[in-house]
Write a protein that holds these residues in place. Sequence first.
Motif, short mmCIF file in Angstrom:
data_model
loop_
_atom_site.label_atom_id
_atom_site.label_comp_id
_atom_site.label_asym_id
_atom_site.label_seq_id
_atom_site.Cartn_x
_atom_site.Cartn_y
_atom_site.Cartn_z
N GLU A 116 -32.14 -28.50 -10.22
CA GLU A 116 -32.51 -27.65 -9.10
C GLU A 116 -31.73 -28.04 -7.84
N ALA A 117 -31.63 -29.36 -7.62
CA ALA A 117 -30.87 -29.84 -6.45
C ALA A 117 -29.41 -29.40 -6.53
N ILE A 118 -28.85 -29.43 -7.76
CA ILE A 118 -27.46 -29.01 -7.93
C ILE A 118 -27.31 -27.52 -7.62
N GLN A 119 -28.22 -26.73 -8.23
CA GLN A 119 -28.08 -25.27 -8.13
C GLN A 119 -28.50 -24.72 -6.76
N ASN A 120 -29.22 -25.53 -5.99
CA ASN A 120 -29.56 -25.13 -4.63
C ASN A 120 -28.34 -24.85 -3.77
N HIS A 121 -27.29 -25.61 -4.00
CA HIS A 121 -26.10 -25.46 -3.15
C HIS A 121 -24.88 -24.95 -3.90
N ASP A 122 -24.87 -25.12 -5.22
CA ASP A 122 -23.69 -24.71 -5.98
C ASP A 122 -24.06 -23.72 -7.07
N ASP A 123 -23.17 -22.78 -7.30
CA ASP A 123 -23.37 -21.79 -8.35
C ASP A 123 -22.88 -22.38 -9.67
N VAL A 124 -23.78 -23.04 -10.39
CA VAL A 124 -23.39 -23.76 -11.60
C VAL A 124 -24.30 -23.33 -12.75
N SER A 125 -23.75 -23.14 -13.94
CA SER A 125 -24.58 -22.75 -15.09
C SER A 125 -25.51 -23.90 -15.46
N ASN A 126 -26.62 -23.56 -16.17
CA ASN A 126 -27.55 -24.60 -16.60
C ASN A 126 -26.85 -25.66 -17.45
N GLU A 127 -25.97 -25.20 -18.30
CA GLU A 127 -25.30 -26.12 -19.21
C GLU A 127 -24.42 -27.12 -18.44
N ASP A 128 -23.67 -26.58 -17.47
CA ASP A 128 -22.82 -27.45 -16.66
C ASP A 128 -23.66 -28.40 -15.81
N ALA A 129 -24.79 -27.86 -15.30
CA ALA A 129 -25.66 -28.70 -14.48
C ALA A 129 -26.22 -29.85 -15.31
N ARG A 130 -26.60 -29.56 -16.57
CA ARG A 130 -27.12 -30.63 -17.44
C ARG A 130 -26.05 -31.69 -17.69
N ALA A 131 -24.82 -31.24 -17.88
CA ALA A 131 -23.73 -32.19 -18.09
C ALA A 131 -23.56 -33.07 -16.85
N ARG A 132 -23.72 -32.45 -15.69
CA ARG A 132 -23.60 -33.19 -14.42
C ARG A 132 -24.74 -34.22 -14.29
N VAL A 133 -25.94 -33.83 -14.73
CA VAL A 133 -27.07 -34.77 -14.68
C VAL A 133 -26.78 -35.99 -15.57
N ALA A 134 -26.25 -35.71 -16.77
CA ALA A 134 -25.93 -36.80 -17.69
C ALA A 134 -24.92 -37.75 -17.05
N GLU A 135 -23.93 -37.14 -16.41
CA GLU A 135 -22.89 -37.93 -15.74
C GLU A 135 -23.49 -38.79 -14.62
N LEU A 136 -24.38 -38.16 -13.84
CA LEU A 136 -25.02 -38.89 -12.73
C LEU A 136 -25.91 -40.01 -13.26
N PHE A 137 -26.61 -39.75 -14.37
CA PHE A 137 -27.44 -40.80 -14.98
C PHE A 137 -26.57 -42.02 -15.34
N GLU A 138 -25.44 -41.75 -15.95
CA GLU A 138 -24.52 -42.85 -16.29
C GLU A 138 -24.12 -43.62 -15.03
N LEU A 139 -23.80 -42.86 -13.99
CA LEU A 139 -23.33 -43.48 -12.75
C LEU A 139 -24.35 -44.44 -12.15
N VAL A 140 -25.62 -44.07 -12.21
CA VAL A 140 -26.63 -44.93 -11.59
C VAL A 140 -27.23 -45.93 -12.58
N GLY A 141 -26.70 -45.95 -13.80
CA GLY A 141 -27.16 -46.93 -14.78
C GLY A 141 -28.43 -46.53 -15.50
N LEU A 142 -28.60 -45.22 -15.71
CA LEU A 142 -29.74 -44.75 -16.51
C LEU A 142 -29.23 -44.15 -17.81
N ASP A 143 -30.04 -44.21 -18.86
CA ASP A 143 -29.68 -43.66 -20.15
C ASP A 143 -29.81 -42.13 -20.11
N PRO A 144 -28.69 -41.40 -20.28
CA PRO A 144 -28.76 -39.93 -20.21
C PRO A 144 -29.74 -39.33 -21.23
N ASP A 145 -30.01 -40.06 -22.32
CA ASP A 145 -30.97 -39.56 -23.30
C ASP A 145 -32.38 -39.45 -22.72
#
Length: 333
Positions: A116-145
């Motif tokens: 929701e935070a991603i799509q609030n400002h950017d026009d991004v598909s759900n699939e791309d947004a999920r990929a971005r969440v996974a990427e962000l999880f990795e960045l902060v040291g959380l398991d994307p699963d």
Amino acid sequence: DAPLLSVDGVSIEYETRDGGRLRAIDDLSFEIDTDEILGLIGESGCGKSTVAKAVLGLLPRNGYVVDGEIQFRGVDLTTLDTTELNQVRWQHVSLISQGAMNSLNPVHRISDQIIEAIQNHDDVSNEDARARVAELFELVGLDPDRMDDYPHQFSGGMRQRAYIAMALVHDPSLIIADEPTTALDVIVQDQILKRLKELQDEFDLSILLITHDISVVAETCDRMGVMYAGKLMEYGNLRSIFDAPYNPYTLGLKNAFPSLTGDQQDLISIPGSPPDLSEVPAGCRFVERCPFATETCTTSHPPLENVGADHHSACYRHEDIEQLREQAQLRES
Ligand code: ATP
Ligand code: MG
């Protein structure tokens, strides 16, 4: 080059319930450059969160910037309207606060909240947004699963990491972290601060790190500002300040933390408490607690002076500083 953030001569007042005014911040100036971590440190009530809120335009309704400018990339944030400020927030400047981990919505999956935070400002598909969440999880040291978990399935530290992921959604250039790890145990706190520092390095982020813990500043920051009762007492390069503090308040703070001073027996705690901001003393704000105060110190608050390269301090006794440092070491031994 203009600094990323420049706070210039800012004073902030709160309207009090009895109709009076409380000056929480008085004539405060500091700068943050691209790619640096500035630590703001000081005791409870000295005005740290007030500064953070003012920069983000989030002061409560009874709080006013009564003087000065807060420039972000050359734009004075104090003149922006709500819509313009909203654009700056999250997109360019984001906030991580102590209670951030509790501000995740308990009834929604963490992934959905970040999407929701991603799509609030950017026009991004759900699939791309999920990929971005996974990427962000990795960045902060959380398991994307674990991204589809609910907040209660995460520990406090994991929730705080999830919130940091949220703060990174739009690649901000400045993060304001107001006691981001205070509620967490020391080990988790350490891991999260390390990760923040790595992210800062990797993405050329700047961070304003607010804390009352001088060891956090020592381990994390490039530069620091020491606040006391709404005033900046010492400010500049972290190493210069730690190696040779010029302000008696900084001396006291530094000496109160044994881990920083090794096995020296030079612990002085600072007796007393900060003045009530509704009736500050006429002289230096620290005068009542300062072991080195003289007659001059009771006249007016000392100006912030240059005492070295990127090193400033507000004190009337800079000329005697070497002697004061020695006395500070002797005091409690
Ligand atoms: P802490 O370490 O406890 O978080 P702080 O350094 O963040 O403290 P602030 O929360 O900025 O301090 O408060 C600075 C001063 O402003 C305090 O004297 C506080 O009582 C006062 N203050 C803060 N918020 C308000 C408000 N909404 N209305 C009136 N006074 C306020
Ligand atoms: Mg605070």
